[in-house]
Design a protein around this motif. Sequence first.
Motif, PDB file in Angstrom:
ATOM      1  N   UNK A 137      49.321  86.613  86.966  1.00 22.60           N
ATOM      2  CA  UNK A 137      50.374  86.472  85.954  1.00 22.60           C
ATOM      3  C   UNK A 137      51.548  85.664  86.517  1.00 22.60           C
ATOM      4  N   UNK A 138      51.941  85.955  87.769  1.00 23.38           N
ATOM      5  CA  UNK A 138      53.053  85.201  88.374  1.00 23.38           C
ATOM      6  C   UNK A 138      52.692  83.720  88.471  1.00 23.38           C
ATOM      7  N   UNK A 139      51.482  83.429  88.974  1.00 23.74           N
ATOM      8  CA  UNK A 139      51.065  82.026  89.130  1.00 23.74           C
ATOM      9  C   UNK A 139      51.074  81.328  87.771  1.00 23.74           C
ATOM     10  N   UNK A 140      50.598  82.044  86.744  1.00 25.51           N
ATOM     11  CA  UNK A 140      50.619  81.493  85.390  1.00 25.51           C
ATOM     12  C   UNK A 140      52.038  81.091  84.987  1.00 25.51           C
ATOM     13  N   UNK A 141      52.979  82.029  85.197  1.00 24.40           N
ATOM     14  CA  UNK A 141      54.376  81.776  84.810  1.00 24.40           C
ATOM     15  C   UNK A 141      54.988  80.639  85.601  1.00 24.40           C
ATOM     16  N   UNK A 142      54.770  80.633  86.919  1.00 25.91           N
ATOM     17  CA  UNK A 142      55.343  79.579  87.763  1.00 25.91           C
ATOM     18  C   UNK A 142      54.754  78.213  87.411  1.00 25.91           C
ATOM     19  N   UNK A 143      53.450  78.193  87.103  1.00 23.94           N
ATOM     20  CA  UNK A 143      52.783  76.923  86.806  1.00 23.94           C
ATOM     21  C   UNK A 143      53.369  76.288  85.545  1.00 23.94           C
ATOM     22  N   UNK A 144      53.543  77.115  84.511  1.00 25.40           N
ATOM     23  CA  UNK A 144      54.128  76.603  83.267  1.00 25.40           C
ATOM     24  C   UNK A 144      55.469  75.933  83.546  1.00 25.40           C
ATOM     25  N   UNK A 145      56.233  76.552  84.437  1.00 23.85           N
ATOM     26  CA  UNK A 145      57.551  76.025  84.753  1.00 23.85           C
ATOM     27  C   UNK A 145      57.473  74.749  85.596  1.00 23.85           C
ATOM     28  N   UNK A 146      56.484  74.671  86.485  1.00 24.24           N
ATOM     29  CA  UNK A 146      56.431  73.565  87.449  1.00 24.24           C
ATOM     30  C   UNK A 146      55.798  72.296  86.890  1.00 24.24           C
ATOM     31  N   UNK A 147      54.891  72.452  85.904  1.00 23.35           N
ATOM     32  CA  UNK A 147      54.150  71.297  85.387  1.00 23.35           C
ATOM     33  C   UNK A 147      55.059  70.131  84.953  1.00 23.35           C
ATOM     34  N   UNK A 148      56.147  70.380  84.193  1.00 21.46           N
ATOM     35  CA  UNK A 148      56.957  69.244  83.748  1.00 21.46           C
ATOM     36  C   UNK A 148      57.473  68.391  84.902  1.00 21.46           C
ATOM     37  N   UNK A 149      57.795  69.020  86.032  1.00 19.15           N
ATOM     38  CA  UNK A 149      58.336  68.240  87.151  1.00 19.15           C
ATOM     39  C   UNK A 149      57.259  67.314  87.729  1.00 19.15           C
ATOM     40  N   UNK A 150      56.037  67.828  87.813  1.00 18.87           N
ATOM     41  CA  UNK A 150      54.926  66.982  88.283  1.00 18.87           C
ATOM     42  C   UNK A 150      54.692  65.849  87.291  1.00 18.87           C
ATOM     43  N   UNK A 151      54.719  66.182  85.991  1.00 11.49           N
ATOM     44  CA  UNK A 151      54.474  65.163  84.959  1.00 11.49           C
ATOM     45  C   UNK A 151      55.476  64.024  85.095  1.00 11.49           C
ATOM     46  N   UNK A 199      57.152  71.720  93.488  1.00 11.12           N
ATOM     47  CA  UNK A 199      56.485  72.915  92.956  1.00 11.12           C
ATOM     48  C   UNK A 199      56.655  74.094  93.911  1.00 11.12           C
ATOM     49  N   UNK A 200      56.460  73.845  95.207  1.00 16.22           N
ATOM     50  CA  UNK A 200      56.565  74.913  96.206  1.00 16.22           C
ATOM     51  C   UNK A 200      57.967  75.506  96.169  1.00 16.22           C
ATOM     52  N   UNK A 201      58.977  74.615  96.175  1.00 13.52           N
ATOM     53  CA  UNK A 201      60.356  75.092  96.186  1.00 13.52           C
ATOM     54  C   UNK A 201      60.682  75.859  94.908  1.00 13.52           C
ATOM     55  N   UNK A 202      60.256  75.329  93.755  1.00 10.55           N
ATOM     56  CA  UNK A 202      60.512  76.002  92.482  1.00 10.55           C
ATOM     57  C   UNK A 202      59.898  77.400  92.474  1.00 10.55           C
TER      58      UNK A 202
END
Lengths: 264, 359
Positions: A137-151, A199-202
């Motif tokens: 669940x945590x990874x899911x939440x963090x991923x949603x947040x991090x994707x825009x920065x990678x994009x 992503x790591x820092x976020x």
Amino acid sequence: MRTMLADAPRTALTMAYWGFVLYLFLPLTLMMAMSFKNAAFIAFPIGDWTFDWYLKVMQDKPFLEACAYSVLVAGLTTLAATVIGVWIAMLIATTEGRWGAVLFALACLPAVVPGMISAISLRIFISTIDMPTGTSAIVLGHTVHAVPFVVVMALTRLRSMPANLVDAARDLGADSVVAFFRVTLPYLGPAIGGGMIFCILLSIDDFVRTFFLGGYRPTLPMLIFAKVQGGMSPEINAMATLVLLVTGAVGLYAEYYTRRSRSR
Amino acid sequence: MDPVVQFQNVTKAYGQAVAVDDLNLTIQAGKFVTLLGPSGCGKSTTLRMLGGFEIPNSGRILLAGKDVTRLPPNKRNVNIVFQDYALFPHMNVARNIAFGLELKGLDSSAIHKRVMELLALVQLQDYAARMPSELSGGQRQRVALMRALAPDPQVLLLDEPLSALDAKLRQQMQIELKSIQERTGKTFLFVTHDQEEALTMSDQIVVMNNGKVEQMGDPHTLYSRPQSVFVANFIGDANLLRAKVVGADAQGTALTWNGRQVGALPSAHAMKQGDSVLIVVRPEALRFLSVPSGEGFAGKIRKRVFKGNHTSMTIEVDDGSQLNALVHPGESEAISGEDVWLGWNPRAATVIRDESAAG
């Protein structure tokens, strides 16, 4: 006299700048200074200096476990967010006109949704689908947040890529999959590297989402939060200083790395 | 022998804009063929269709007799040298050249041998480990050329590859390109808008305009026997004189221009008495005659510009029209404002249909 008068706005700007720097660093410096204080409570004067708090922190099993857990979560998040983010960036880059803009806006949305709102909605979502709180669940939440920065980082690099490079690869016998892995992906390399560090820092920094989605294992911010509730002590300062130094070093290296690669 | 490339009634349109209009073109193997024309004439689209980057709306493209019209770029045995070279920036010179060979599944020793052979062909053996960013424009050009030649394509396509180079380097590369083409015996299909480039290198020039072939031929024929106003103007400079046909046979064409009897080569088109035509006279074909004679005509020098190895003159003739003449040193010392007597050799003038009169 004339020159001094003419320079007045500039002088004011310079002073404002240094005032801001002071405001930024004074609290951090105080925090770091207190971590060396040989006493159990935080106040001036410092008196005796000591490294004992650091020794204690380094032997603190919950702290080390929280560090390892944070790194695990950050690693999984980075992996997922990078794959998804690059995928989305490729899609946006090859979508013409208005649809491209729509896709881009949608992809960036998670970055501007307030953390609290995002956390609550994710919590409701996972209970709806019967997903337990915890690592996934945590990874899911963090991923949603991090994707825009990678994009954003991948897309910026993609837009600077000469269109002919992929054409050249196709012309020399590569199908579109080979062209992607052998030409596009290496070209994106610096942007992906920068995006991964981001992503790591976020993920390591994220408290709100982790708080709502986490189980019993604390990540680093959750551990520090719990400790602060038990009362401030120079031990917390020592932990915070370590986190600051490590994340600061990683962030600076990322900046250096992307600059160097971009200039090539 | 089969032609290596055939375009059969190929049309390509982008919405309403027709880029290539019912193109028929046959290219023989081993030749240096140039598609020449102004921007937007369809030459690059033609090249990209052969490369597989554009699919025609109708018609067929044959490569060595095989229909490749709808094959993707990686499935056809042609390679492109791109205008901006498109070298892979993250690979060194050797790996750039090896790219196409690796995808062909050659083993590494064969690849190494071939890469070194190709680098030797352009004297770049010492640059194998350099990155593209560490090369000069001319060196990048050579690497791009070798990368495209490496997989041994049936036709090498070159999309204005010299346009990014400065004038001096461009001339050098023209000679080098031609020599590489001769040494490898490959069919080169070269696209350019630069007529000088086309004349210097080509065995065959295909002049294109508005998506159609205007004229095709060897450089000398195109220059000396243009068949349309467009070709006459696009390749070299031309004086176009409006005239009427008096009589024509296989030896030449007799015409009247400004009330005078003049002559020109026989036309490619059938001519009959009374037809309105244009006479194409190249500036260097105008001759200064020392004494007035029945064959010549009078003119007055309006402008004289010294260009080093020749002098360019603008001469007004009695009907008010102006002619350009190119004068070699020692040919005429006439100065501006001077009256002169001119003529041309009928074997250096050619006749084309007056498209505006034919209406």
